[in-house]
Scaffold this motif. Structure first.
Motif, PDB file in Angstrom:
ATOM      1  N   TRP A  39       0.828  -1.204   0.000  1.00  0.00           N
ATOM      2  CA  TRP A  39       0.000   0.000   0.000  1.00  0.00           C
ATOM      3  C   TRP A  39       0.863   1.254   0.000  1.00  0.00           C
ATOM      4  O   TRP A  39       1.928   1.306   0.622  1.00  0.00           O
ATOM      5  CB  TRP A  39      -0.902   0.019   1.228  1.00  0.00           C
ATOM      6  CG  TRP A  39      -1.952  -1.033   1.239  1.00  0.00           C
ATOM      7  CD1 TRP A  39      -2.469  -1.696   0.169  1.00  0.00           C
ATOM      8  CD2 TRP A  39      -2.627  -1.564   2.393  1.00  0.00           C
ATOM      9  NE1 TRP A  39      -3.427  -2.596   0.572  1.00  0.00           N
ATOM     10  CE2 TRP A  39      -3.546  -2.545   1.930  1.00  0.00           C
ATOM     11  CE3 TRP A  39      -2.550  -1.305   3.758  1.00  0.00           C
ATOM     12  CZ2 TRP A  39      -4.380  -3.250   2.786  1.00  0.00           C
ATOM     13  CZ3 TRP A  39      -3.374  -2.005   4.622  1.00  0.00           C
ATOM     14  CH2 TRP A  39      -4.283  -2.971   4.134  1.00  0.00           C
ATOM     15  N   SER A  40       0.393   2.278  -0.675  1.00  0.00           N
ATOM     16  CA  SER A  40       1.054   3.573  -0.632  1.00  0.00           C
ATOM     17  C   SER A  40       0.889   4.172   0.760  1.00  0.00           C
ATOM     18  O   SER A  40       0.004   3.776   1.540  1.00  0.00           O
ATOM     19  CB  SER A  40       0.451   4.520  -1.672  1.00  0.00           C
ATOM     20  OG  SER A  40      -0.902   4.812  -1.331  1.00  0.00           O
ATOM     21  N   SER A  41       1.729   5.140   1.074  1.00  0.00           N
ATOM     22  CA  SER A  41       1.641   5.788   2.385  1.00  0.00           C
ATOM     23  C   SER A  41       0.284   6.448   2.584  1.00  0.00           C
ATOM     24  O   SER A  41      -0.276   6.409   3.687  1.00  0.00           O
ATOM     25  CB  SER A  41       2.749   6.843   2.525  1.00  0.00           C
ATOM     26  OG  SER A  41       4.018   6.247   2.468  1.00  0.00           O
ATOM     27  N   SER A  42      -0.259   7.055   1.526  1.00  0.00           N
ATOM     28  CA  SER A  42      -1.547   7.743   1.664  1.00  0.00           C
ATOM     29  C   SER A  42      -2.697   6.767   1.867  1.00  0.00           C
ATOM     30  O   SER A  42      -3.711   7.121   2.466  1.00  0.00           O
ATOM     31  CB  SER A  42      -1.814   8.629   0.442  1.00  0.00           C
ATOM     32  OG  SER A  42      -1.913   7.851  -0.733  1.00  0.00           O
ATOM     33  N   ARG A  43      -2.564   5.538   1.396  1.00  0.00           N
ATOM     34  CA  ARG A  43      -3.598   4.535   1.657  1.00  0.00           C
ATOM     35  C   ARG A  43      -3.523   4.072   3.107  1.00  0.00           C
ATOM     36  O   ARG A  43      -4.553   3.783   3.730  1.00  0.00           O
ATOM     37  CB  ARG A  43      -3.454   3.351   0.694  1.00  0.00           C
ATOM     38  CG  ARG A  43      -4.422   2.203   0.970  1.00  0.00           C
ATOM     39  CD  ARG A  43      -4.477   1.219  -0.156  1.00  0.00           C
ATOM     40  NE  ARG A  43      -5.349   1.675  -1.226  1.00  0.00           N
ATOM     41  CZ  ARG A  43      -6.661   1.405  -1.291  1.00  0.00           C
ATOM     42  NH1 ARG A  43      -7.235   0.694  -0.346  1.00  0.00           N
ATOM     43  NH2 ARG A  43      -7.378   1.838  -2.293  1.00  0.00           N
ATOM     44  N   ILE A  44      -2.316   3.980   3.632  1.00  0.00           N
ATOM     45  CA  ILE A  44      -2.142   3.571   5.027  1.00  0.00           C
ATOM     46  C   ILE A  44      -2.525   4.707   5.970  1.00  0.00           C
ATOM     47  O   ILE A  44      -3.196   4.493   6.980  1.00  0.00           O
ATOM     48  CB  ILE A  44      -0.680   3.151   5.277  1.00  0.00           C
ATOM     49  CG1 ILE A  44      -0.322   1.942   4.407  1.00  0.00           C
ATOM     50  CG2 ILE A  44      -0.454   2.819   6.751  1.00  0.00           C
ATOM     51  CD1 ILE A  44       1.156   1.601   4.415  1.00  0.00           C
ATOM     52  N   MET A  45      -2.078   5.920   5.636  1.00  0.00           N
ATOM     53  CA  MET A  45      -2.344   7.103   6.462  1.00  0.00           C
ATOM     54  C   MET A  45      -3.241   8.040   5.659  1.00  0.00           C
ATOM     55  O   MET A  45      -2.771   8.943   4.981  1.00  0.00           O
ATOM     56  CB  MET A  45      -1.029   7.789   6.842  1.00  0.00           C
ATOM     57  CG  MET A  45      -0.034   6.874   7.522  1.00  0.00           C
ATOM     58  SD  MET A  45       1.557   7.688   7.851  1.00  0.00           S
ATOM     59  CE  MET A  45       1.059   8.879   9.094  1.00  0.00           C
ATOM     60  N   GLN A  46      -4.529   7.804   5.723  1.00  0.00           N
ATOM     61  CA  GLN A  46      -5.453   8.492   4.830  1.00  0.00           C
ATOM     62  C   GLN A  46      -5.640   9.968   5.155  1.00  0.00           C
ATOM     63  O   GLN A  46      -6.243  10.703   4.371  1.00  0.00           O
ATOM     64  CB  GLN A  46      -6.788   7.760   4.825  1.00  0.00           C
ATOM     65  CG  GLN A  46      -6.660   6.334   4.293  1.00  0.00           C
ATOM     66  CD  GLN A  46      -7.988   5.630   4.127  1.00  0.00           C
ATOM     67  OE1 GLN A  46      -9.052   6.209   4.311  1.00  0.00           O
ATOM     68  NE2 GLN A  46      -7.938   4.350   3.767  1.00  0.00           N
ATOM     69  N   ASP A  47      -5.126  10.413   6.308  1.00  0.00           N
ATOM     70  CA  ASP A  47      -5.204  11.830   6.646  1.00  0.00           C
ATOM     71  C   ASP A  47      -3.939  12.579   6.255  1.00  0.00           C
ATOM     72  O   ASP A  47      -3.753  13.742   6.597  1.00  0.00           O
ATOM     73  CB  ASP A  47      -5.478  12.012   8.141  1.00  0.00           C
ATOM     74  CG  ASP A  47      -4.398  11.360   9.003  1.00  0.00           C
ATOM     75  OD1 ASP A  47      -3.577  10.597   8.451  1.00  0.00           O
ATOM     76  OD2 ASP A  47      -4.395  11.600  10.224  1.00  0.00           O
ATOM     77  N   SER A  48      -3.061  11.916   5.508  1.00  0.00           N
ATOM     78  CA  SER A  48      -1.809  12.532   5.081  1.00  0.00           C
ATOM     79  C   SER A  48      -2.088  13.687   4.124  1.00  0.00           C
ATOM     80  O   SER A  48      -2.896  13.557   3.199  1.00  0.00           O
ATOM     81  CB  SER A  48      -0.917  11.485   4.395  1.00  0.00           C
ATOM     82  OG  SER A  48       0.254  12.079   3.900  1.00  0.00           O
ATOM     83  N   THR A  49      -1.410  14.819   4.351  1.00  0.00           N
ATOM     84  CA  THR A  49      -1.670  16.026   3.557  1.00  0.00           C
ATOM     85  C   THR A  49      -0.447  16.518   2.800  1.00  0.00           C
ATOM     86  O   THR A  49      -0.511  17.548   2.126  1.00  0.00           O
ATOM     87  CB  THR A  49      -2.158  17.166   4.467  1.00  0.00           C
ATOM     88  OG1 THR A  49      -1.130  17.460   5.429  1.00  0.00           O
ATOM     89  CG2 THR A  49      -3.445  16.781   5.180  1.00  0.00           C
ATOM     90  N   GLY A  50       0.675  15.824   2.927  1.00  0.00           N
ATOM     91  CA  GLY A  50       1.894  16.294   2.293  1.00  0.00           C
ATOM     92  C   GLY A  50       2.818  16.995   3.262  1.00  0.00           C
ATOM     93  O   GLY A  50       3.936  17.372   2.891  1.00  0.00           O
ATOM     94  N   GLU A  51       2.362  17.169   4.495  1.00  0.00           N
ATOM     95  CA  GLU A  51       3.248  17.720   5.521  1.00  0.00           C
ATOM     96  C   GLU A  51       4.375  16.716   5.773  1.00  0.00           C
ATOM     97  O   GLU A  51       4.143  15.510   5.807  1.00  0.00           O
ATOM     98  CB  GLU A  51       2.472  17.977   6.809  1.00  0.00           C
ATOM     99  CG  GLU A  51       3.292  18.590   7.915  1.00  0.00           C
ATOM    100  CD  GLU A  51       2.475  18.884   9.157  1.00  0.00           C
ATOM    101  OE1 GLU A  51       3.077  19.228  10.190  1.00  0.00           O
ATOM    102  OE2 GLU A  51       1.232  18.754   9.084  1.00  0.00           O
ATOM    103  N   ARG A  52       5.568  17.211   5.968  1.00  0.00           N
ATOM    104  CA  ARG A  52       6.717  16.324   6.106  1.00  0.00           C
ATOM    105  C   ARG A  52       6.635  15.477   7.372  1.00  0.00           C
ATOM    106  O   ARG A  52       6.406  15.986   8.465  1.00  0.00           O
ATOM    107  CB  ARG A  52       8.019  17.134   6.126  1.00  0.00           C
ATOM    108  CG  ARG A  52       9.264  16.239   6.142  1.00  0.00           C
ATOM    109  CD  ARG A  52      10.544  17.047   6.223  1.00  0.00           C
ATOM    110  NE  ARG A  52      11.678  16.142   6.351  1.00  0.00           N
ATOM    111  CZ  ARG A  52      12.897  16.522   6.709  1.00  0.00           C
ATOM    112  NH1 ARG A  52      13.135  17.803   6.966  1.00  0.00           N
ATOM    113  NH2 ARG A  52      13.872  15.638   6.817  1.00  0.00           N
TER     114      ARG A  52
END
Length: 230
Positions: A39-52
């Motif tokens: 899984w991509s990081s955004s699929r695992i962490m669905q609240d990811s916004t691009g913040e480092r």
């Protein structure tokens, strides 16, 4: 032979490009095996916004633990006009990353081993042709190591943006120095969102301790210390 089959044959023609490699943490292996997916990081962490992400993050999914790596530092000067670091990191997080050569994957393994000497890592080896065929519409190619910064960014001849990721079907068609024009220039292979049913293409699992590898893969375990050695 279809056009996409011809492209895949070209990309995997060289003897050193018959496999694709995914670097991960040994602790992620039980979840990867259970869900039969990367899984991509955004699929695992669905609240990811691009913040480092300044540190690795552990996430629990249906009782299984998955650790997502931190974002490496990329200076603002490396970004293309009109693209922010947050937008680019969000783009990175939407993909699963694979290395097309042992050398490239070994470099990442060595880098993380130096940074985290007490951590346990693993490498999954896949049949390149079968994997690319299964999800060709979701595959992109990169000429550069997209998630890190060159040693001398001010002297770098390219800038980072989502445009550096070339859809597989467009390989050989785009006349831009930012994307790979031949197989030898492919530095990364990306799969958008997720790689499903990945056990169908799995050739080997490299790990320091065989006990870290799920029972379903015990028959293809190899020593991580020997990865890349002839």
């Amino acid at each position: 032979m279809t056009e996409i089959e011809a492209i895949i044959a070209l990309v995997t023609k060289a003897g050193g490009r018959k496999s694709l490699y995914h670097f991960t943490r040994a602790g992620n292996l039980p979840a990867i095996s259970q869900f039969d997916a990367l899984w991509s990081s955004s699929r695992i962490m669905q609240d990811s916004t691009g913040e480092r992400r300044l540190a690795a993050a552990e996430v629990h999914v249906d009782g299984y633990s998955l650790t997502v790596n931190s974002h490496l530092r990329i200076p603002e000067s490396m970004m293309d006009a009109g693209v922010t670091l947050e937008q680019f990191r969000a783009c990175l997080d939407q993909h699963v990353f694979l290395w097309p050569t042992i050398r490239d994957c070994r470099k990442m393994l060595d880098t993380y081993t130096r940074r985290e000497p007490d951590a346990a890592f693993a490498v999954l080896e896949f049949d390149a042709k079968a994997l690319l065929t299964s999800c060709s519409e979701a595959v992109k190619l990169s000429k550069y190591d997209s998630g890190s910064s060159p040693r001398f960014p001010n002297n770098c001849g390219y800038r980072k943006s989502p445009a550096m990721f070339l859809p597989l079907a467009e390989f050989g068609r785009v006349g831009s120095s930012t994307v790979p024009a031949k197989a030898a220039e492919i530095k990364e292979v990306l799969v958008e969102d997720q790689l499903r049913h990945m056990s169908r293409f799995l050739r080997a699992v490299y790990a320091a301790n065989a006990s870290d590898v799920p029972a379903a893969w015990q028959g293809i375990v190899k020593s991580l210390a020997a990865f890349g050695e002839s």
